[in-house]
Design a protein around this motif. Structure first.
Motif, PDB file in Angstrom:
ATOM      1  N   PRO B 215       0.831  -1.205   0.000  1.00  0.00           N
ATOM      2  CA  PRO B 215       0.000   0.000   0.000  1.00  0.00           C
ATOM      3  C   PRO B 215       0.873   1.266   0.000  1.00  0.00           C
ATOM      4  N   GLU B 216       0.302   2.377  -0.417  1.00  0.00           N
ATOM      5  CA  GLU B 216       1.071   3.630  -0.407  1.00  0.00           C
ATOM      6  C   GLU B 216       1.256   4.138   1.015  1.00  0.00           C
ATOM      7  N   THR B 217       0.211   3.965   1.812  1.00  0.00           N
ATOM      8  CA  THR B 217       0.308   4.371   3.214  1.00  0.00           C
ATOM      9  C   THR B 217      -0.273   3.258   4.083  1.00  0.00           C
ATOM     10  N   PHE B 218       0.236   3.177   5.289  1.00  0.00           N
ATOM     11  CA  PHE B 218      -0.305   2.226   6.244  1.00  0.00           C
ATOM     12  C   PHE B 218      -0.302   2.898   7.612  1.00  0.00           C
ATOM     13  N   ASP B 219      -1.424   2.830   8.288  1.00  0.00           N
ATOM     14  CA  ASP B 219      -1.567   3.482   9.596  1.00  0.00           C
ATOM     15  C   ASP B 219      -1.234   4.978   9.505  1.00  0.00           C
ATOM     16  N   ASP B 220      -1.704   5.588   8.416  1.00  0.00           N
ATOM     17  CA  ASP B 220      -1.509   7.025   8.176  1.00  0.00           C
ATOM     18  C   ASP B 220      -0.046   7.422   8.000  1.00  0.00           C
ATOM     19  N   LYS B 221       0.800   6.446   7.721  1.00  0.00           N
ATOM     20  CA  LYS B 221       2.212   6.783   7.483  1.00  0.00           C
ATOM     21  C   LYS B 221       2.622   6.207   6.140  1.00  0.00           C
ATOM     22  N   PRO B 222       3.423   6.947   5.365  1.00  0.00           N
ATOM     23  CA  PRO B 222       3.870   6.399   4.085  1.00  0.00           C
ATOM     24  C   PRO B 222       4.788   5.202   4.307  1.00  0.00           C
ATOM     25  N   VAL B 223       4.676   4.213   3.439  1.00  0.00           N
ATOM     26  CA  VAL B 223       5.507   3.009   3.605  1.00  0.00           C
ATOM     27  C   VAL B 223       6.937   3.256   3.112  1.00  0.00           C
ATOM     28  N   THR B 224       7.139   4.349   2.392  1.00  0.00           N
ATOM     29  CA  THR B 224       8.479   4.700   1.929  1.00  0.00           C
ATOM     30  C   THR B 224       8.984   5.887   2.730  1.00  0.00           C
ATOM     31  N   GLN B 225      10.152   5.745   3.297  1.00  0.00           N
ATOM     32  CA  GLN B 225      10.725   6.845   4.074  1.00  0.00           C
ATOM     33  C   GLN B 225      12.005   7.337   3.411  1.00  0.00           C
ATOM     34  N   LYS B 226      12.136   8.650   3.425  1.00  0.00           N
ATOM     35  CA  LYS B 226      13.308   9.254   2.786  1.00  0.00           C
ATOM     36  C   LYS B 226      14.284   9.721   3.866  1.00  0.00           C
ATOM     37  N   VAL B 227      15.563   9.373   3.673  1.00  0.00           N
ATOM     38  CA  VAL B 227      16.590   9.756   4.652  1.00  0.00           C
ATOM     39  C   VAL B 227      17.781  10.295   3.886  1.00  0.00           C
ATOM     40  N   PHE B 228      18.403  11.351   4.410  1.00  0.00           N
ATOM     41  CA  PHE B 228      19.615  11.884   3.784  1.00  0.00           C
ATOM     42  C   PHE B 228      20.839  11.364   4.533  1.00  0.00           C
ATOM     43  N   SER B 229      21.870  10.980   3.778  1.00  0.00           N
ATOM     44  CA  SER B 229      23.114  10.570   4.443  1.00  0.00           C
ATOM     45  C   SER B 229      23.805  11.812   4.990  1.00  0.00           C
ATOM     46  N   PRO B 230      24.600  11.669   6.069  1.00  0.00           N
ATOM     47  CA  PRO B 230      25.253  12.863   6.638  1.00  0.00           C
ATOM     48  C   PRO B 230      26.289  13.431   5.678  1.00  0.00           C
ATOM     49  N   LYS B 231      26.365  14.749   5.647  1.00  0.00           N
ATOM     50  CA  LYS B 231      27.346  15.388   4.771  1.00  0.00           C
ATOM     51  C   LYS B 231      28.724  15.401   5.419  1.00  0.00           C
ATOM     52  N   LYS B 232      28.722  15.430   6.733  1.00  0.00           N
ATOM     53  CA  LYS B 232      29.997  15.546   7.437  1.00  0.00           C
ATOM     54  C   LYS B 232      29.872  14.865   8.796  1.00  0.00           C
ATOM     55  N   VAL B 233      30.890  14.093   9.163  1.00  0.00           N
ATOM     56  CA  VAL B 233      30.890  13.449  10.476  1.00  0.00           C
ATOM     57  C   VAL B 233      31.941  14.134  11.331  1.00  0.00           C
ATOM     58  N   ILE B 234      31.531  14.624  12.493  1.00  0.00           N
ATOM     59  CA  ILE B 234      32.466  15.331  13.383  1.00  0.00           C
ATOM     60  C   ILE B 234      32.632  14.517  14.660  1.00  0.00           C
ATOM     61  N   PHE B 235      33.877  14.227  15.006  1.00  0.00           N
ATOM     62  CA  PHE B 235      34.156  13.506  16.248  1.00  0.00           C
ATOM     63  C   PHE B 235      34.479  14.514  17.349  1.00  0.00           C
TER      64      PHE B 235
END
Lengths: 118, 353
Positions: B215-235
């Motif tokens: 389904p496109e949505t389930f429990d009012d949430k989209p089944v596909t989630q978009k995430v961006f990878s981090p541009k910079k990792v700081i220790f």
């Protein structure tokens, strides 16, 4: 945490000495008389004040009320227990009555200093 | 009414093209398109090319065809040749079970409009971000279709059946679109020639399609989630202060003078000097902070033990030499003279260097 609360915590670490009695653990060891107290440890202290109070200066050991120099014993911890191993050769061969010097179960061994119950 | 808690960090806009689910109509149309475009051959009859139509067998059409053995169009003409299909059943595919709520199918797109190639990015050593799409695991199902084919001639029927037979156990669908594995096990062919009617050759068979539904949505949430990878990792730097209880360094800085004095404690065997004198070497004697004047018991600055016995402050005086870092103890009231065999242990407010 407020500064006053912090000060109280520091005082707990460095200005509230505790005293515990140790009980004989092994008096037949060829090199040591070993005494033990359970569930006691040396307190942790803030790193900046460690040089002001070396580990050997953080507690004193007494046998029957007499101060024992740190050269005369070995301090050890195993698990939650604390052991003091009195080095036989560091003690005089004879006591004040001319009998061989030995430590017995009835001897009162105490440790006093930066210690706490676990 | 309580306000719904929202996390703006999780609110990512997703292009519509990426939130497309897989519905039953998608499976039906994929199968139908593949049959029309790739399977059904063009037939030839008396020098003319015949295009065999495909119809979806809704209830009325299917029942009529079953009852009469053929299908007529609106003008009453016999529709022949013809291929008609309908969906019969949907079953769960037991061979592909998955934990839908836990697993995600990950895919990514390297290009992102948020990436900018400029000198500022290079100077700050920022890497291009990647768009990740986490798609929920679909429901794997087995869908069975029933198909009926009508032709006037056996030759035509043969061509159509051969084409279907060749297409069995293949993935039906278009390039870069849905594809479903389809299986045909057997064909059942009959010839009917009734009095006063046309000769009809009919073949029926069942297709089994391995498909998936999402389904496109389930429990009012989209089944596909978009995430961006981090541009910079700081220790960062983390410091472990061993004294667990004392966590606020600023308090130490504020009262350092007093704390250092209270914390100072030494324990050392004194060195014999003469019958009345011993000394501590390599030590420092701290000054009493003004804040503790009147509070700190200066009489107990040291605890002196001679051969293990505690000696009162009344029995000695002491002096500190900052040049030699020595504290000298002069005994006046011991009642006996010291010798080199006597053990004098001293603890108290001095620092061992």
């Amino acid at each position: 945490m407020s500064s006053i609360q912090d000060l109280k915590e520091i005082m707990k670490e460095i200005n509230e000495p505790n005293e515990f009695e140790l009980f004989s653990f092994d008096l037949n060891h060829p090199y040591y008389w070993i005494f033990k107290v359970e569930k006691v440890r040396v307190k942790k202290i803030f790193t900046k004040i460690e040089p002001l109070r070396l580990f050997k200066s953080r507690f004193d050991v007494f046998i029957n009320g007499l101060f024992i120099a740190s050269n005369d014993y070995i301090f050890e911890t195993k698990g939650d227990d604390l052991y003091i191993k009195f080095i036989r050769t560091q003690f005089p061969p004879l006591d004040q009555f001319g009998n061989p010097y030995i430590l017995e179960e009835t001897d009162e061994v105490k440790i006093k200093g930066d210690l706490e119950l676990i | 009414m309580e306000r719904k808690e929202t996390n703006r960090g999780k609110q990512r806009s997703i292009d519509k093209q990426y939130i497309k689910g897989v519905k039953l109509i998608d499976v039906d149309t994929t199968i139908a398109d593949y049959i029309v475009d790739s399977i059904i051959p063009k037939l030839e009859e008396n020098g003319t090319v015949l295009k065999v139509p495909l119809l979806y067998g809704n209830a009325e059409r299917w029942n009529g065809a079953r009852k009469n053995g053929y299908l007529r169009d609106k003008r009453g003409r016999l529709q022949i040749p013809l291929v008609m299909f309908k969906r019969n059943s949907i079953e769960k595919d037991e061979s592909l079970t998955n934990l839908k709520d836990v697993n995600k199918i990950a895919s990514f797109r390297k290009y992102s409009p948020t990436n900018r190639y400029d000198k500022f990015s290079i100077m700050n050593n920022t890497k291009p971000t990647i768009e990740h799409y986490n798609i929920a695991v679909p429901s794997y199902v087995t869908i069975s279709y029933e198909v009926m084919i009508w032709t006037s001639f056996t030759e035509h029927m043969n061509q159509i059946v051969e084409a279907f037979q060749y297409a069995t156990d293949r993935y039906w669908g278009k390039v870069e679109e849905y594809k479903f594995r389809t299986r045909i096990d057997s064909f059942d062919t009959t010839q009917e020639v009734a009095e006063g009617s046309e000769r009809i050759i009919r073949t029926t068979f069942t297709m089994v399609v391995n498909a998936y539904l999402l389904p496109e949505t389930f429990d009012d949430k989209p089944v596909t989630q978009k995430v961006f990878s981090p541009k910079k990792v700081i220790f960062g730097i983390e410091t472990d202060l061993t004294g667990n209880l004392f966590t606020n360094v600023s308090a130490y800085n504020e009262y350092q003078n007093v704390i250092d004095f209270i914390a100072t404690r030494g324990s050392q065997m004194a060195t014999f000097v003469n019958a009345n004198t011993v000394k501590l070497t390599n030590v420092y004697l701290p000054l009493l902070p003004p804040e503790l004047v009147g509070t700190f018991d200066v009489n107990n600055w040291f605890r002196v033990y001679v051969n293990g016995e505690f000696k009162s402050y009344l029995t000695y005086t002491f002096s500190f030499n900052a040049l030699t870092n020595e504290i000298t103890f002069n005994f006046t009231g011991l009642g006996f003279n010291l010798d080199g065999n006597d053990e004098v242990a001293i603890t108290g407010k001095f620092q061992e260097l």
